[in-house]
Design a protein around this motif. Structure first.
Motif, mmCIF file in Angstrom:
data_model
loop_
_atom_site.group_PDB
_atom_site.id
_atom_site.type_symbol
_atom_site.label_atom_id
_atom_site.label_comp_id
_atom_site.label_asym_id
_atom_site.label_seq_id
_atom_site.Cartn_x
_atom_site.Cartn_y
_atom_site.Cartn_z
ATOM 1 N N MET A 1 59.114 -71.657 -9.284
ATOM 2 C CA MET A 1 59.185 -70.033 -9.590
ATOM 3 C C MET A 1 58.794 -69.917 -11.025
ATOM 4 O O MET A 1 58.623 -70.725 -11.668
ATOM 5 N N ILE A 2 58.560 -68.507 -11.157
ATOM 6 C CA ILE A 2 58.217 -68.228 -12.578
ATOM 7 C C ILE A 2 59.359 -68.048 -13.478
ATOM 8 O O ILE A 2 60.735 -67.510 -13.192
ATOM 9 N N GLY A 3 59.078 -68.804 -14.545
ATOM 10 C CA GLY A 3 60.242 -68.728 -15.817
ATOM 11 C C GLY A 3 59.902 -68.042 -16.874
ATOM 12 O O GLY A 3 58.900 -67.462 -16.923
ATOM 13 N N MET A 4 60.327 -68.553 -18.120
ATOM 14 C CA MET A 4 60.011 -67.933 -19.377
ATOM 15 C C MET A 4 60.119 -68.841 -20.113
ATOM 16 O O MET A 4 60.645 -69.969 -20.396
ATOM 17 N N GLY A 5 58.702 -68.800 -20.887
ATOM 18 C CA GLY A 5 58.543 -69.881 -21.833
ATOM 19 C C GLY A 5 59.473 -69.806 -23.105
ATOM 20 O O GLY A 5 59.248 -68.765 -24.001
ATOM 21 N N ASN A 6 60.172 -70.637 -23.472
ATOM 22 C CA ASN A 6 61.131 -70.700 -24.801
ATOM 23 C C ASN A 6 61.734 -69.508 -25.290
ATOM 24 O O ASN A 6 61.469 -68.970 -25.977
ATOM 25 N N ALA A 195 59.733 -50.334 -14.913
ATOM 26 C CA ALA A 195 60.802 -50.287 -13.929
ATOM 27 C C ALA A 195 60.586 -51.610 -12.769
ATOM 28 O O ALA A 195 59.504 -51.717 -12.135
ATOM 29 N N PHE A 196 61.718 -52.330 -12.417
ATOM 30 C CA PHE A 196 61.494 -53.493 -11.591
ATOM 31 C C PHE A 196 62.476 -53.429 -10.543
ATOM 32 O O PHE A 196 63.654 -53.088 -10.832
ATOM 33 N N LEU A 401 62.721 -62.126 -13.968
ATOM 34 C CA LEU A 401 62.330 -62.581 -15.101
ATOM 35 C C LEU A 401 60.962 -62.048 -15.748
ATOM 36 O O LEU A 401 60.604 -62.162 -17.035
ATOM 37 N N ARG A 402 60.284 -61.412 -14.823
ATOM 38 C CA ARG A 402 59.055 -60.610 -15.164
ATOM 39 C C ARG A 402 59.749 -59.464 -16.046
ATOM 40 O O ARG A 402 58.897 -59.013 -17.105
ATOM 41 N N SER A 412 54.285 -65.499 -19.225
ATOM 42 C CA SER A 412 54.778 -66.153 -17.799
ATOM 43 C C SER A 412 54.316 -67.534 -17.951
ATOM 44 O O SER A 412 53.251 -67.843 -18.181
ATOM 45 N N VAL A 413 55.225 -68.534 -17.487
ATOM 46 C CA VAL A 413 54.785 -69.848 -17.399
ATOM 47 C C VAL A 413 55.359 -70.645 -16.069
ATOM 48 O O VAL A 413 56.337 -69.855 -15.554
#
Length: 416
Positions: A1-6, A195-196, A401-402, A412-413
């Motif tokens: 899945m897409i996560g967040m870097g630090n 807007a997400f 997360l985006r 994105s990581v």
């Protein structure tokens, strides 16, 4: 899945998110709880302030998330809602200030309704904090659906102003479907890049190990199942009229109706059930917190229902209950709501909401599915596939997360 870097702030500490929720306890509000868990799992420090309703303690730490439960009123009617919000907003502000002084936070993530929480967001934006408007409901349309005349015009004007102020305060907006996203962009003037869509959902393994239980049918051949809020927009009166049509006009005595849930209209709906002679046909369980029991009801059910009538607000709503039905591979009967059809696709039988004939058509839709095991099996298979491939929470996490990457500027990581 897409996560967040630090996701870290000053001095390497985790970035901190404070959720504000006025109209539902957490983790009872699955949308908020899923969002909070997802952020915590990628490294945010998460706190939640929410009503205490139905929970024993005022504070709990669960799965690393701090939950502050506040004794807030729950009042009905126009005057009741205004009094409730006028009490809740300063109380939530006080809790926000205390958490700010004790733990600090970098982001306020406010879930509506009500749309009054922007007032708290604006104060803390002056202190350099960010504000997320998580628009669960479109309140102006809810006012247009519930009231008429001067009451509708007054509440619609207030709701439109507070919605607009929430949009203007927000750094990003999170919505449950594309219809509400269009409103945020076109009516609210939100930059489309801010807007997400994060759909209401449960996880792929949420209702695991469910087993059909014959006793839940209460001695009858079939079980028709409803799970959710019993409020003014949820159509339980329509379901009662449909049940009476099935029993009185179609002569069916082999169907049991189970209603899991509670809400402002529960007393009136229960009285209506008794008045229509449905006391031994419709079972009201109240809120069920045991997910295993809910799963067993779903496993036992032959047909699940979304009786929400066709109104301006319901046309825009993504129903949690519909996703849960589909997760268990259950066929659905619903009115022909725009977003219900978008969510359900071929997993549901959609009934035209035609005035007084609507409940009768809804009842006949239930009977049509009960008489066709092949149709039920096909719809259930379609629903389960849509859930697995598109609707499950695992597919919504990336969008959440985006949204936070946009909010905080992190790249994105790809993580496991």
């Amino acid at each position: 899945m897409i996560g967040m870097g630090n996701p870290r702030g000053i001095a390497g500490r985790p970035l901190r998110v404070l959720f504000l929720v006025e109209n539902a306890p957490v983790p009872g509000d699955r949308r908020v709880w899923n969002e909070a868990l997802t952020l915590a799992q990628v490294g945010f420090q998460v706190s939640i302030v929410c009503p205490k309703w139905g929970y024993p303690g005022f504070y709990e730490e669960r799965q690393g998330i701090r939950i502050y439960r506040v004794p807030l009123p729950s009042l009905g009617g126009i005057a009741g809602h205004l009094v409730e919000y006028l009490i809740a907003t300063p109380v939530l502000f006080l809790y926000t200030a205390l958490i700010f002084l004790r733990d600090g936070f970098d982001v306020i993530h406010a879930a509506n309704p009500p749309d009054f929480l922007f007032t708290i967001g604006r104060v803390f934006k002056w202190l350099g904090k960010k504000f997320v408007f998580d628009q669960h409901d479109v309140v102006p349309e809810a006012c247009a659906s519930r009231w008429s005349g001067i009451r509708m015009r007054l509440t619609y004007a207030i709701a439109s102003w507070t919605e607009h102020a929430s949009y203007r305060t927000a750094d990003i907006v999170i919505v449950p479907n594309e219809s509400v996203r269009r409103l945020a962009v076109e009516r609210g003037g939100i930059d489309p890049a801010r807007a997400f869509v994060v759909r209401n959902a449960i996880g792929l393994a949420h209702f695991r190990d469910a087993q059909p239980r014959a006793e839940l049918r209460r001695g009858r051949r079939h079980l028709v199942f409803y799970a959710g809020v019993i409020g003014p927009d949820d159509g339980l009166d329509q379901l009662m009229l449909a049940a009476r049509h099935i029993v009185a006009k179609r002569g069916r005595q082999d169907i049991h109706f189970a209603v899991l849930g509670d809400g402002d209209c529960a007393p009136q709906v229960k009285q209506m059930s008794q008045r229509l002679g449905l006391g031994d046909v419709v079972e009201f369980t109240g809120w069920v917190k045991d997910d295993r029991l809910i799963a067993d009801y779903l496993a036992t059910a032959d047909v699940c229902v979304v009786p929400d009538p066709k109104t301006p607000v319901n046309d825009l709503c993504s129903m949690n209950k519909m996703v849960e039905y589909m997760a268990m591979g259950k066929p659905v009967v619903a009115f022909d709501l725009k977003e219900a059809q978008e969510t359900g696709g071929g997993a549901a039988l959609y009934v035209t909401a035609d005035g007084h004939a609507g409940p009768e058509a809804f009842g006949d839709g239930i009977l049509e599915l009960l008489s066709s095991p092949g149709m039920r099996e096909s719809m259930g298979r379609i629903g389960r596939q849509r859930f697995n491939e598109f609707l499950a929470w695992e597919h919504q996490q990336a969008s959440l997360l985006r949204a936070y990457q946009t909010l905080l500027g992190y790249p994105s990581v790809l993580v496991a």
